[in-house]
Design a protein around this motif. Structure first.
Motif, PDB file in Angstrom:
ATOM      1  N   ILE A 108      39.962  44.179  49.445  1.00  0.00           N
ATOM      2  CA  ILE A 108      39.530  43.170  48.612  1.00  0.00           C
ATOM      3  C   ILE A 108      40.470  41.911  48.678  1.00  0.00           C
ATOM      4  CG2 ILE A 108      38.655  42.609  46.301  1.00  0.00           C
ATOM      5  CD1 ILE A 108      38.251  45.529  45.861  1.00  0.00           C
ATOM      6  N   PHE A 109      40.274  41.007  49.124  1.00  0.00           N
ATOM      7  CA  PHE A 109      41.126  40.050  49.382  1.00  0.00           C
ATOM      8  C   PHE A 109      40.562  38.783  48.506  1.00  0.00           C
ATOM      9  CE2 PHE A 109      40.895  41.807  53.362  1.00  0.00           C
ATOM     10  CZ  PHE A 109      42.006  41.895  54.007  1.00  0.00           C
TER      11      PHE A 109
ATOM     12  N   THR B  64      39.733  35.238  42.364  1.00  0.00           N
ATOM     13  CA  THR B  64      38.296  35.488  42.839  1.00  0.00           C
ATOM     14  C   THR B  64      38.304  35.941  44.073  1.00  0.00           C
ATOM     15  OG1 THR B  64      37.722  33.219  41.523  1.00  0.00           O
ATOM     16  CG2 THR B  64      36.411  34.015  43.295  1.00  0.00           C
ATOM     17  N   VAL B  65      37.416  37.085  44.165  1.00  0.00           N
ATOM     18  CA  VAL B  65      37.137  37.601  45.595  1.00  0.00           C
ATOM     19  C   VAL B  65      36.651  36.876  46.443  1.00  0.00           C
ATOM     20  CG1 VAL B  65      36.119  39.704  46.785  1.00  0.00           C
ATOM     21  CG2 VAL B  65      37.001  39.901  44.323  1.00  0.00           C
TER      22      VAL B  65
ATOM     23  N   LEU C 273      46.240  35.368  47.881  1.00  0.00           N
ATOM     24  CA  LEU C 273      47.267  35.547  47.270  1.00  0.00           C
ATOM     25  C   LEU C 273      47.601  37.257  46.783  1.00  0.00           C
ATOM     26  CD1 LEU C 273      49.638  34.394  45.391  1.00  0.00           C
ATOM     27  CD2 LEU C 273      48.269  34.833  43.461  1.00  0.00           C
ATOM     28  N   ALA C 274      46.486  37.867  46.910  1.00  0.00           N
ATOM     29  CA  ALA C 274      46.501  39.282  46.653  1.00  0.00           C
ATOM     30  C   ALA C 274      45.392  39.985  47.139  1.00  0.00           C
ATOM     31  CB  ALA C 274      46.337  39.421  45.183  1.00  0.00           C
TER      32      ALA C 274
ATOM     33  N   ALA D 111      32.212  42.396  45.013  1.00  0.00           N
ATOM     34  CA  ALA D 111      31.895  41.677  46.213  1.00  0.00           C
ATOM     35  C   ALA D 111      32.491  40.138  46.028  1.00  0.00           C
ATOM     36  CB  ALA D 111      30.312  41.388  46.239  1.00  0.00           C
ATOM     37  N   GLU D 112      32.187  39.449  47.335  1.00  0.00           N
ATOM     38  CA  GLU D 112      32.654  37.780  47.066  1.00  0.00           C
ATOM     39  C   GLU D 112      32.121  37.309  45.608  1.00  0.00           C
ATOM     40  OE1 GLU D 112      31.868  35.419  50.615  1.00  0.00           O
ATOM     41  OE2 GLU D 112      32.474  37.171  51.794  1.00  0.00           O
ATOM     42  N   GLY D 113      32.938  36.710  45.075  1.00  0.00           N
ATOM     43  CA  GLY D 113      32.681  36.034  43.825  1.00  0.00           C
ATOM     44  C   GLY D 113      33.116  36.855  42.483  1.00  0.00           C
ATOM     45  N   SER D 114      33.478  38.095  42.579  1.00  0.00           N
ATOM     46  CA  SER D 114      33.933  38.925  41.635  1.00  0.00           C
ATOM     47  C   SER D 114      35.108  38.345  41.322  1.00  0.00           C
ATOM     48  CB  SER D 114      34.077  40.517  41.914  1.00  0.00           C
ATOM     49  OG  SER D 114      32.585  40.922  42.230  1.00  0.00           O
ATOM     50  N   VAL D 115      35.656  38.692  40.248  1.00  0.00           N
ATOM     51  CA  VAL D 115      36.932  38.069  39.620  1.00  0.00           C
ATOM     52  C   VAL D 115      37.973  39.349  39.083  1.00  0.00           C
ATOM     53  CG1 VAL D 115      38.265  36.433  37.804  1.00  0.00           C
ATOM     54  CG2 VAL D 115      35.818  36.015  38.822  1.00  0.00           C
ATOM     55  N   MET D 116      38.974  39.244  39.571  1.00  0.00           N
ATOM     56  CA  MET D 116      40.120  40.289  38.965  1.00  0.00           C
ATOM     57  C   MET D 116      41.142  39.555  37.977  1.00  0.00           C
ATOM     58  SD  MET D 116      43.319  41.961  41.249  1.00  0.00           S
ATOM     59  CE  MET D 116      44.083  40.631  41.168  1.00  0.00           C
TER      60      MET D 116
END
Length: 153
Positions: free
Chosen positions: A87-88, A94-95, A117-118, A133-138
């Motif tokens: 997961i980039f 933000t993914v 960055l992560a 998925a794309e748009g998910s937030v860590m």
């Protein structure tokens, strides 16, 4: 009375409990919030070693790779024995890309983007099952909170 305090702690929403421990990250998406216990690889030697030579990883665990600044990032699976989801994320957490089920022992570069960055590596297939998925937030203490899309409390 101790049992009552313990019960109250268990009943707290996931967002309020241990929001930004260094050994945990959380993801928020339309399906809710998911937490992972993580090992952190934040220097060149730790990033180079990654998850090589491991034969298993607990379901709610992963390895978080953190760079000093956003940069192009590519990974491979040399000497990695378990399939992984990668997961980039950008500097906001933000993914931007998810590479699902990377093949063990494969030297093919997996490009995650130009401003990474992560990266979180988790067991293969888990990101899809959890809706990451794309748009998910860590959310993580390893992000600059002034730039984070989902800040620590």
């Amino acid at each position: 009375m101790k049992w009552l305090a313990a019960l109250c702690l268990l009943a707290m929403p996931v967002q309020a409990m241990a929001a930004c421990r260094a050994d945990q990250v959380e993801f928020r998406n339309t399906g809710g919030v998911t937490r992972f216990s993580v090992e952190v690889a934040d220097d060149a030697a730790e990033r180079a070693q990654g998850l090589m030579y491991r034969e298993h990883m607990a379901a709610a665990s992963g390895m978080l790779f953190v760079y000093e600044r956003p940069q192009p990032a590519s990974f491979w699976m040399r000497n990695t024995f378990i399939p992984l989801d990668m997961i980039f994320m950008d500097e906001t957490g933000t993914v931007r890309h998810v590479h699902a089920n990377a093949r063990p022992k494969d030297d093919t570069p997996i490009h995650g983007g130009d401003s990474v960055l992560a990266v979180l590596e988790i067991n293969g297939g888990l990101a899809r099952r959890l809706g990451i998925a794309e748009g998910s937030v860590m959310r993580s203490s390893h992000l600059d909170q002034a730039k984070a899309a989902w800040t620590c409390e």
